[in-house]
Write a protein that holds these residues in place. Structure first.
Motif, PDB file in Angstrom:
ATOM      1  N   TRP A 116      41.385  54.287  50.328  1.00  0.00           N
ATOM      2  CA  TRP A 116      42.816  53.990  50.380  1.00  0.00           C
ATOM      3  C   TRP A 116      43.435  54.170  49.000  1.00  0.00           C
ATOM      4  O   TRP A 116      42.876  53.714  48.009  1.00  0.00           O
ATOM      5  N   SER A 118      47.512  54.440  46.882  1.00  0.00           N
ATOM      6  CA  SER A 118      48.974  54.459  46.879  1.00  0.00           C
ATOM      7  C   SER A 118      49.404  55.625  46.007  1.00  0.00           C
ATOM      8  O   SER A 118      48.886  55.791  44.892  1.00  0.00           O
ATOM      9  N   SER A 119      50.342  56.419  46.490  1.00  0.00           N
ATOM     10  CA  SER A 119      50.762  57.592  45.722  1.00  0.00           C
ATOM     11  C   SER A 119      51.556  57.213  44.478  1.00  0.00           C
ATOM     12  O   SER A 119      51.696  58.014  43.554  1.00  0.00           O
ATOM     13  N   MET A 152      53.507  56.525  49.203  1.00  0.00           N
ATOM     14  CA  MET A 152      52.744  56.865  50.391  1.00  0.00           C
ATOM     15  C   MET A 152      51.414  56.138  50.340  1.00  0.00           C
ATOM     16  O   MET A 152      50.778  56.083  49.283  1.00  0.00           O
ATOM     17  N   ASN A 154      47.762  56.499  51.499  1.00  0.00           N
ATOM     18  CA  ASN A 154      46.893  57.578  51.947  1.00  0.00           C
ATOM     19  C   ASN A 154      45.513  57.040  52.320  1.00  0.00           C
ATOM     20  O   ASN A 154      44.934  56.231  51.592  1.00  0.00           O
ATOM     21  N   THR A 156      41.800  58.564  53.065  1.00  0.00           N
ATOM     22  CA  THR A 156      41.125  59.839  52.807  1.00  0.00           C
ATOM     23  C   THR A 156      39.626  59.725  53.028  1.00  0.00           C
ATOM     24  O   THR A 156      39.002  58.714  52.697  1.00  0.00           O
ATOM     25  N   VAL A 161      42.916  63.707  55.464  1.00  0.00           N
ATOM     26  CA  VAL A 161      43.834  62.700  54.916  1.00  0.00           C
ATOM     27  C   VAL A 161      44.843  62.297  55.985  1.00  0.00           C
ATOM     28  O   VAL A 161      45.365  63.132  56.727  1.00  0.00           O
ATOM     29  N   SER A 163      48.444  59.655  56.262  1.00  0.00           N
ATOM     30  CA  SER A 163      49.388  59.001  55.351  1.00  0.00           C
ATOM     31  C   SER A 163      50.451  58.219  56.112  1.00  0.00           C
ATOM     32  O   SER A 163      50.714  58.472  57.286  1.00  0.00           O
ATOM     33  N   ASP A 165      54.518  56.571  55.106  1.00  0.00           N
ATOM     34  CA  ASP A 165      55.597  56.543  54.125  1.00  0.00           C
ATOM     35  C   ASP A 165      56.144  55.126  53.981  1.00  0.00           C
ATOM     36  O   ASP A 165      56.354  54.424  54.978  1.00  0.00           O
TER      37      ASP A 165
END
Length: 325
Positions: A116, A118-119, A152, A154, A156, A161, A163, A165
């Motif tokens: 996990w 966070s963008s 975002m 994510n 993975t 991936v 995601s 928002d």
């Protein structure tokens, strides 16, 4: 048998007494799409399905049934979905996200390690940042909103991936429009009216605090209500109402937001709530209507008719009416 396998069948000719004899056998397959057989009795499986392998000499024949199955294909991680797919949070709030790992057939996969992230770590972070999917193919993390912005979440595993928002907004302090919402100041700001007979008391303890309201119906009337007037409301605005309630008999209540005075215009809320004999919390959201400028004549009314009967007791506490921005 599996597609690609082969098996050599053996035919044993016998005479009328059951003794083995030497005889020429002709081999054939009843379904050459499924598999073929050569002159030695060797059957080669070609496609999934069923067939009969026949050994014959003249009018005498024997057969064997063959079932061919496709070669099992090991599940391969193909998709990761994340739910909810979107979220809007205020600073300091959290939201749980769930990743579901799916194979090429859309079936959940157990034991998939989900990373996990966070963008934008300045907007929010996730914990845990590693999780293994269970038998249902799911793994979760919690996103904590730190600052206003977008990010975002994510999930993975290798090159796969999924995601979601996220929008983080500044924290807005909600202002409760209801005065004395938990009856800590007794009956102040609240009015009980009936054209039957009854009374309005304060009891202790309340649902959350020290006090709660108690409305007792002695003789049923056609108009029985506990209300608060003088509420300031904005037109075409989204509001949230929440409250705690119960009744001694489990009879219901209707909540109405209306103009306090003739013609008693409805201001956007008229909804029934299913009470029980135990405390419950109720929440509903609505948009104000039927006026086009700010008003200060709103009445929030707990309307007991036509539900209440003689001898019923109704209890209300923790009444909140907030504007949702």
């Amino acid at each position: 048998m599996l597609v690609g396998d082969n098996f050599t069948f053996t035919a044993t000719p016998k005479d009328q007494n059951g003794a083995p004899v030497v005889a020429t056998v002709i081999w054939s397959s009843s379904n050459i799409t499924v598999g073929t057989v050569d002159s030695s009795g060797k059957f080669i499986a070609l496609n999934p399905g069923t067939a009969m392998v026949n050994a014959s000499n003249g009018s005498v024949s024997g057969s064997a049934d063959v079932k061919v199955s496709k070669v099992p294909i090991a599940p391969v991680l193909t998709t990761i979905t994340v739910s909810p797919p979107t979220a809007t949070l205020s600073i300091g709030n959290t939201s749980v996200f769930t990743a579901t790992a799916l194979d090429q057939n859309g079936d959940p996969m157990k034991g998939i390690n989900i990373t996990w992230t966070s963008s934008d770590m300045a907007v929010g972070n996730v914990s845990p940042d590693d999780a293994m999917t269970g038998a249902d193919g799911k793994a979760t993390t919690t996103f904590t909103a730190i600052a206003a912005g977008t990010s975002m979440v994510n999930a993975t595993n290798g090159s796969v991936v999924g995601s979601a928002d996220i929008v983080v907004k500044e924290k807005i302090e909600l202002i409760n429009l209801i005065k004395n919402p938990s009856f800590e100041s007794g009956r102040k700001n609240w009015i009980f009216y009936t054209n039957g007979t009854g009374r309005f008391d304060i009891i202790s303890p309340g649902f959350e605090g020290n006090n709660a309201s108690e409305v007792t119906i002695t003789r049923r009337g056609s108009n029985m209500q506990l209300y608060q007037k003088g509420l300031t409301l904005k037109p075409n605005t989204h509001y949230r109402l929440s409250f705690a309630a119960k009744s001694s008999s489990g009879h219901d209540v209707r909540v109405v937001l209306l103009k306090h005075g003739s013609p008693y215009t409805n201001y956007g809320l008229r909804q029934g709530f299913n009470l029980t004999m135990d405390w419950q919390t109720f929440t509903t959201e609505f948009d104000t209507k039927n006026f086009n400028r700010k008003v200060d004549d709103g009445r929030l009314m707990f309307y007991l008719a036509p539900y209440a009967k003689a001898g019923d007791k109704y209890y209300f506490d923790s009444v909140k009416l907030d504007e949702i921005q």
